[in-house]
Design a protein around this motif. Structure first.
Motif, short mmCIF file in Angstrom:
data_model
loop_
_atom_site.label_atom_id
_atom_site.label_comp_id
_atom_site.label_asym_id
_atom_site.label_seq_id
_atom_site.Cartn_x
_atom_site.Cartn_y
_atom_site.Cartn_z
N LEU A 195 3.75 -14.61 -2.72
CA LEU A 195 3.29 -13.98 -1.49
C LEU A 195 3.52 -14.94 -0.33
O LEU A 195 3.24 -16.14 -0.44
CB LEU A 195 1.80 -13.64 -1.59
CG LEU A 195 1.19 -12.97 -0.35
CD1 LEU A 195 1.76 -11.57 -0.16
CD2 LEU A 195 -0.35 -12.90 -0.47
N ILE B 197 -3.97 -8.36 0.96
CA ILE B 197 -3.21 -7.88 2.10
C ILE B 197 -4.00 -6.77 2.78
O ILE B 197 -4.45 -5.82 2.10
CB ILE B 197 -1.83 -7.37 1.64
CG1 ILE B 197 -1.05 -8.50 0.97
CG2 ILE B 197 -1.04 -6.81 2.83
CD1 ILE B 197 0.26 -8.05 0.34
N GLU C 67 1.02 -10.20 12.42
CA GLU C 67 1.08 -10.83 11.11
C GLU C 67 2.18 -10.20 10.28
O GLU C 67 2.61 -9.06 10.51
CB GLU C 67 -0.25 -10.68 10.37
CG GLU C 67 -1.40 -11.40 11.04
CD GLU C 67 -2.66 -11.35 10.20
OE1 GLU C 67 -2.71 -12.02 9.14
OE2 GLU C 67 -3.59 -10.62 10.59
N TYR D 174 3.45 -10.11 6.00
CA TYR D 174 3.30 -10.47 4.59
C TYR D 174 4.55 -10.05 3.85
O TYR D 174 5.13 -9.00 4.13
CB TYR D 174 2.11 -9.76 3.95
CG TYR D 174 0.75 -10.21 4.40
CD1 TYR D 174 0.00 -11.12 3.66
CD2 TYR D 174 0.18 -9.68 5.56
CE1 TYR D 174 -1.27 -11.50 4.06
CE2 TYR D 174 -1.09 -10.05 5.97
CZ TYR D 174 -1.81 -10.97 5.22
OH TYR D 174 -3.07 -11.35 5.63
N CYS E 60 7.15 -5.55 2.14
CA CYS E 60 6.83 -6.26 3.38
C CYS E 60 5.77 -5.46 4.13
O CYS E 60 5.79 -4.23 4.14
CB CYS E 60 8.08 -6.44 4.23
SG CYS E 60 7.84 -7.56 5.63
N TYR E 61 4.84 -6.19 4.77
CA TYR E 61 3.75 -5.59 5.51
C TYR E 61 3.69 -6.25 6.88
O TYR E 61 3.68 -7.49 6.97
CB TYR E 61 2.42 -5.80 4.78
CG TYR E 61 2.41 -5.36 3.34
CD1 TYR E 61 1.85 -4.13 2.97
CD2 TYR E 61 2.95 -6.16 2.33
CE1 TYR E 61 1.83 -3.72 1.64
CE2 TYR E 61 2.94 -5.76 1.00
CZ TYR E 61 2.38 -4.54 0.67
OH TYR E 61 2.38 -4.14 -0.65
N THR E 62 3.65 -5.45 7.94
CA THR E 62 3.63 -6.01 9.29
C THR E 62 2.59 -5.28 10.13
O THR E 62 2.26 -4.12 9.90
CB THR E 62 5.00 -5.86 9.97
OG1 THR E 62 5.34 -4.47 10.10
CG2 THR E 62 6.09 -6.57 9.19
N LYS F 40 1.47 -15.90 10.36
CA LYS F 40 0.71 -15.55 11.56
C LYS F 40 1.09 -16.53 12.65
O LYS F 40 0.89 -17.73 12.51
CB LYS F 40 -0.79 -15.59 11.30
CG LYS F 40 -1.60 -15.09 12.49
CD LYS F 40 -3.08 -14.98 12.16
CE LYS F 40 -3.86 -14.41 13.34
NZ LYS F 40 -5.31 -14.27 13.02
N HIS G 236 2.66 -15.29 3.84
CA HIS G 236 1.88 -14.78 4.97
C HIS G 236 2.21 -15.59 6.20
O HIS G 236 2.10 -16.83 6.20
CB HIS G 236 0.38 -14.87 4.69
CG HIS G 236 -0.47 -14.49 5.87
ND1 HIS G 236 -1.55 -15.23 6.29
CD2 HIS G 236 -0.36 -13.45 6.74
CE1 HIS G 236 -2.09 -14.66 7.36
NE2 HIS G 236 -1.39 -13.58 7.65
N GLN H 151 -4.35 -15.73 -4.44
CA GLN H 151 -3.67 -15.22 -3.25
C GLN H 151 -4.61 -14.30 -2.47
O GLN H 151 -5.45 -13.62 -3.05
CB GLN H 151 -2.41 -14.45 -3.65
CG GLN H 151 -1.39 -15.31 -4.40
CD GLN H 151 -0.17 -14.52 -4.82
OE1 GLN H 151 -0.01 -13.36 -4.50
NE2 GLN H 151 0.72 -15.18 -5.57
#
Length: 318
Positions: A100, A70, A91, A93, A85-87, A104, A102, A67
């Motif tokens: 995971l 991040i 993008e 994630y 969660c990642y923003t 985009k 992802h 993977q």
């Protein structure tokens, strides 16, 4: 569903349509591909055997592959189920257990650390997130809600509540009373000519039986001959919770109360920053368009026809 093989590619792929959008999926693991096919068969996605059209959404599934890392500069927050969660920068994630996602733009990659067990909810949770995150880029916003349609007015009633709040049971009782249904668990909201429409996402119902550890899964239109619709304008929003009492209570909400509860029910309206403004606009229009109620659901709703009569009477009260 027909799987289309592509020469010189180590993957199988397939096309689906949903709400006028073309979805392309590919899998680099045959066992995972089979699990995804079964999962999609239970959702309101229409398989397409072949097409010359460029897909709107592309989702690639991997199993056991390395993977990606991040990026450190993204906004991070926790979501239900213990995921992260990642923003940022367009993008998104999602890290959940060993998986995971992802995203985009409208391309989504999904990694599973190992092949999921077919009964493990991780498979449906992660895959649903991937599909819905991409659909949000096209103005189709997911909400954890059941949906039914009153036969006399053709008005859509959205039954909103967390898992275990009785959405499926109430939707089934109304469907058995002659109402059409959209879904028992998840809807897609969109703005069509200034009106919020609700569209079913899952075909099957999952209903708990007293004392049973596993929910019964069935398609009401197939097993019970009930009527399923693909979409309808929303006219009523019903925020439901289980009271544990004998008698149900229903209370009309103000537009402000409805909007606050809609935002709580749709966390991606604030978390998914790339489309948050459009998502919040749809919820704001829904709060003005639909009459909202709080329903403390009790055992009396299990009486045949009672739920339909309760909603009919409540709508007639100023």
């Amino acid at each position: 569903m027909q799987v289309i093989q592509v020469d010189n590619r180590p993957a199988s792929h397939a096309f689906y349509t949903v709400a006028g959008r073309l979805l392309f999926t590919e899998s680099f693991n045959d066992q995972l591909r089979n699990l995804i096919e079964v999962l999609f068969a239970g959702w309101q996605l229409t398989p397409v055997s072949s097409t010359d059209k460029r897909p709107d959404i592309r989702i690639s599934f991997f199993c056991g592959d390395k993977q990606p890392c991040i990026p450190d500069n993204l906004n991070q927050f926790e979501i239900a189920g213990g995921g992260q969660c990642y923003t940022g920068g367009g993008e998104l994630y999602l890290a959940l257990q060993d998986s995971l996602v992802h995203l985009k733009e409208t391309n989504v990659d999904v990694w599973f650390g190992q092949l999921p067990n077919p009964r493990d909810p991780l498979l449906a949770t992660v895959t649903s997130f991937a599909v819905c995150a991409a659909l949000r880029r096209f103005g189709l916003f997911d909400m954890h809600s059941a949906g039914v349609v009153e036969p006399e007015s053709d008005m859509g009633v959205l039954i909103v509540g967390p898992s275990g709040s009785g959405k499926s049971t109430l939707a089934l009782q109304l469907a058995l009373s002659g109402w059409a249904y959209l879904s028992d668990d998840e809807l897609l909201l969109s703005l069509v000519d200034g009106v919020v429409q609700a569209r079913g996402f899952r075909r099957f119902f999952a209903v708990s039986q007293a004392g049973a550890a596993v929910k019964d899964r069935f398609e009401p239109d197939v097993s019970l001959g009930l009527k399923r619709l693909s979409h309808t304008p929303a006219g009523v929003v019903l925020f439901v919770n289980l009271s544990g009492e004998a008698k149900s209570e229903i209370r009309k909400l103000t537009q402000a109360e409805s909007m606050m509860r809609l935002i709580r029910a749709c966390p991606w309206a604030t978390y998914d920053t790339s489309v948050a403004s459009a998502n919040l606009e749809v919820l704001s229009i829904l709060a003005r368009q639909a009459i909202a109620f709080e329903l403390s659901a009790a055992r009396d709703l299990l009486q045949p026809g009672y739920a339909a009569e309760l909603l009919r009477v409540s709508r007639s009260v100023p």
